[in-house]
Design a protein around this motif. Structure first.
Motif, mmCIF file in Angstrom:
data_model
loop_
_atom_site.group_PDB
_atom_site.id
_atom_site.type_symbol
_atom_site.label_atom_id
_atom_site.label_comp_id
_atom_site.label_asym_id
_atom_site.label_seq_id
_atom_site.Cartn_x
_atom_site.Cartn_y
_atom_site.Cartn_z
ATOM 1 N N GLN A 165 38.775 -6.348 94.818
ATOM 2 C CA GLN A 165 39.500 -5.142 94.444
ATOM 3 C C GLN A 165 41.005 -5.349 94.540
ATOM 4 O O GLN A 165 41.761 -4.859 93.702
ATOM 5 N N TYR A 166 41.452 -6.087 95.543
ATOM 6 C CA TYR A 166 42.878 -6.382 95.668
ATOM 7 C C TYR A 166 43.357 -7.222 94.483
ATOM 8 O O TYR A 166 44.424 -6.990 93.936
ATOM 9 N N ARG A 167 42.559 -8.203 94.084
ATOM 10 C CA ARG A 167 42.931 -9.031 92.930
ATOM 11 C C ARG A 167 42.996 -8.203 91.656
ATOM 12 O O ARG A 167 43.893 -8.383 90.833
ATOM 13 N N LEU A 168 42.044 -7.289 91.478
ATOM 14 C CA LEU A 168 42.077 -6.407 90.312
ATOM 15 C C LEU A 168 43.325 -5.524 90.329
ATOM 16 O O LEU A 168 43.962 -5.301 89.295
ATOM 17 N N PHE A 169 43.662 -5.022 91.518
ATOM 18 C CA PHE A 169 44.864 -4.207 91.655
ATOM 19 C C PHE A 169 46.111 -5.006 91.277
ATOM 20 O O PHE A 169 46.975 -4.513 90.537
ATOM 21 N N MET A 170 46.214 -6.224 91.759
ATOM 22 C CA MET A 170 47.384 -7.060 91.438
ATOM 23 C C MET A 170 47.434 -7.385 89.939
ATOM 24 O O MET A 170 48.508 -7.435 89.349
ATOM 25 N N LYS A 171 46.283 -7.572 89.323
ATOM 26 C CA LYS A 171 46.235 -7.834 87.880
ATOM 27 C C LYS A 171 46.744 -6.622 87.100
ATOM 28 O O LYS A 171 47.506 -6.756 86.142
ATOM 29 N N ILE A 172 46.347 -5.423 87.521
ATOM 30 C CA ILE A 172 46.823 -4.197 86.883
ATOM 31 C C ILE A 172 48.327 -4.050 87.083
ATOM 32 O O ILE A 172 49.056 -3.692 86.159
ATOM 33 N N CYS A 173 48.813 -4.341 88.277
ATOM 34 C CA CYS A 173 50.252 -4.249 88.551
ATOM 35 C C CYS A 173 51.052 -5.209 87.678
ATOM 36 O O CYS A 173 52.152 -4.884 87.244
ATOM 37 N N ASP A 174 50.505 -6.392 87.423
ATOM 38 C CA ASP A 174 51.195 -7.354 86.559
ATOM 39 C C ASP A 174 51.305 -6.841 85.132
ATOM 40 O O ASP A 174 52.252 -7.178 84.417
ATOM 41 N N GLN A 175 50.349 -6.033 84.695
ATOM 42 C CA GLN A 175 50.375 -5.486 83.343
ATOM 43 C C GLN A 175 51.301 -4.279 83.215
ATOM 44 O O GLN A 175 51.719 -3.931 82.131
ATOM 45 N N TRP A 176 51.607 -3.625 84.333
ATOM 46 C CA TRP A 176 52.415 -2.405 84.311
ATOM 47 C C TRP A 176 53.894 -2.781 84.335
ATOM 48 O O TRP A 176 54.378 -3.379 85.284
ATOM 49 N N PRO A 177 54.657 -2.416 83.333
ATOM 50 C CA PRO A 177 56.060 -2.824 83.276
ATOM 51 C C PRO A 177 56.938 -2.019 84.246
ATOM 52 O O PRO A 177 56.713 -0.832 84.469
ATOM 53 N N LEU A 178 57.932 -2.681 84.805
ATOM 54 C CA LEU A 178 58.921 -2.012 85.639
ATOM 55 C C LEU A 178 60.026 -1.468 84.740
ATOM 56 O O LEU A 178 60.419 -2.107 83.767
ATOM 57 N N ASN A 179 60.535 -0.302 85.067
ATOM 58 C CA ASN A 179 61.608 0.306 84.296
ATOM 59 C C ASN A 179 62.920 0.053 85.029
ATOM 60 O O ASN A 179 63.168 0.642 86.078
ATOM 61 N N PRO A 180 63.795 -0.802 84.484
ATOM 62 C CA PRO A 180 65.043 -1.130 85.186
ATOM 63 C C PRO A 180 66.027 0.029 85.252
ATOM 64 O O PRO A 180 66.929 0.022 86.090
ATOM 65 N N THR A 181 65.871 1.045 84.413
ATOM 66 C CA THR A 181 66.820 2.164 84.444
ATOM 67 C C THR A 181 66.465 3.203 85.494
ATOM 68 O O THR A 181 67.263 4.087 85.773
ATOM 69 N N ARG A 182 65.269 3.117 86.075
ATOM 70 C CA ARG A 182 64.839 4.083 87.091
ATOM 71 C C ARG A 182 64.390 3.345 88.348
ATOM 72 O O ARG A 182 63.250 3.457 88.778
ATOM 73 N N LYS A 183 65.284 2.625 88.951
ATOM 74 C CA LYS A 183 64.925 1.777 90.080
ATOM 75 C C LYS A 183 64.350 2.563 91.253
ATOM 76 O O LYS A 183 63.396 2.145 91.879
ATOM 77 N N SER A 184 64.919 3.711 91.549
ATOM 78 C CA SER A 184 64.444 4.459 92.709
ATOM 79 C C SER A 184 63.310 5.423 92.368
ATOM 80 O O SER A 184 62.654 5.929 93.256
ATOM 81 N N ARG A 185 63.075 5.670 91.070
ATOM 82 C CA ARG A 185 62.070 6.650 90.681
ATOM 83 C C ARG A 185 61.051 6.083 89.696
ATOM 84 O O ARG A 185 60.459 6.815 88.921
ATOM 85 N N ASP A 186 60.802 4.814 89.747
ATOM 86 C CA ASP A 186 59.906 4.167 88.795
ATOM 87 C C ASP A 186 58.458 4.313 89.241
ATOM 88 O O ASP A 186 58.110 4.028 90.384
ATOM 89 N N ILE A 187 57.605 4.760 88.333
ATOM 90 C CA ILE A 187 56.197 4.968 88.663
ATOM 91 C C ILE A 187 55.499 3.649 88.987
ATOM 92 O O ILE A 187 54.625 3.600 89.851
ATOM 93 N N ALA A 188 55.897 2.574 88.333
ATOM 94 C CA ALA A 188 55.271 1.271 88.603
ATOM 95 C C ALA A 188 55.569 0.818 90.029
ATOM 96 O O ALA A 188 54.687 0.291 90.720
ATOM 97 N N ARG A 189 56.794 1.030 90.493
ATOM 98 C CA ARG A 189 57.136 0.678 91.882
ATOM 99 C C ARG A 189 56.340 1.535 92.866
ATOM 100 O O ARG A 189 55.870 1.051 93.898
#
Length: 126
Positions: free
Chosen positions: A8-32
């Protein structure tokens, strides 16, 4: 049980790798936020405490979001403007951290800003 937790942890990390980080919302980014929440859940729970069914449901939900299942199912028009009628570029600029700092949205609410504007107007008038 530990093997299931590791999977489950590996699946979670795989999903996180697919989710893009938004550089314009560093403190309020949903991916973070999702990364932090997942890391907290996996780090602070023992494999015996981790509820397999709840974890699987959350991973399935995140995967549907990453795959844009709901967006593709419910979007009736091309994505050039938001529901307000403004172009997405304008909306992204307004929602960025830089814009929030400039307008001090985090410090004052609508009522406070309006009261200050009325006080300033009354001072100029008198």
């Amino acid at each position: 049980m530990a093997a299931r937790s590791t999977l489950q942890y590996r699946l979670f990390m795989k999903i996180c790798d697919q989710w893009p980080l938004n550089p314009t919302r560093k403190s309020r980014d949903i991916a973070r936020f999702i990364r932090r929440k997942g890391m907290y859940n996996f780090r602070d729970s023992n494999s015996s405490q981790l509820d397999s069914e709840v974890c699987r449901n959350e991973l399935d939900s995140l995967q549907r979001l990453v795959d844009n299942v709901h967006r593709d199912q419910w979007r009736p028009r091309p994505r050039t403007e938001g529901c307000s009628g403004h172009h997405l570029e304008t909306i992204n600029q307004v929602l960025s951290d830089e814009s929030a700092e400039l307008s001090k949205l985090g410090d004052k609410g609508v009522i406070s800003r309006n009261l200050e504007a009325m006080k300033a107007f009354m001072k100029r008038k008198s």
